[in-house]
Scaffold this motif. Structure first.
Motif: not given
Length: 80
Positions: A40-52, A57-59, A68-80
């Protein structure tokens, strides 16, 4: 996470991105706790990735690093 270049690992650039992408998926599975939530997370547009979608982005090494940066931010409670 620092991505190694293909020459550092004796792999092709495509193989290098594939391995890094698998690492992203493993990291997401550990973070979200289930395959369903990860997909669900992988297939949902992400604001931190400019809506992609993270999946799209695994290309390239640069894009995989951004996911990875977005995942690390989520892991540490930094939502973007």
């Amino acid at each position: 996470m620092e991505l190694l270049t293909a020459t550092q690992t004796n792999t092709t650039p495509k193989e290098s991105v594939e391995v890094a992408s698998m690492n992203v998926i493993d990291h997401a599975l550990a973070l979200f706790g289930s395959a369903e939530q990860t997909v669900r997370w992988l297939k949902t547009p992400n604001h931190a990735l400019a809506g992609v979608r993270p999946w799209d982005y695994l290309d390239s090494p640069a894009h995989v690093e951004k996911v990875f940066v977005v995942l690390n931010r989520l892991e540490h409670g930094v939502f973007s």
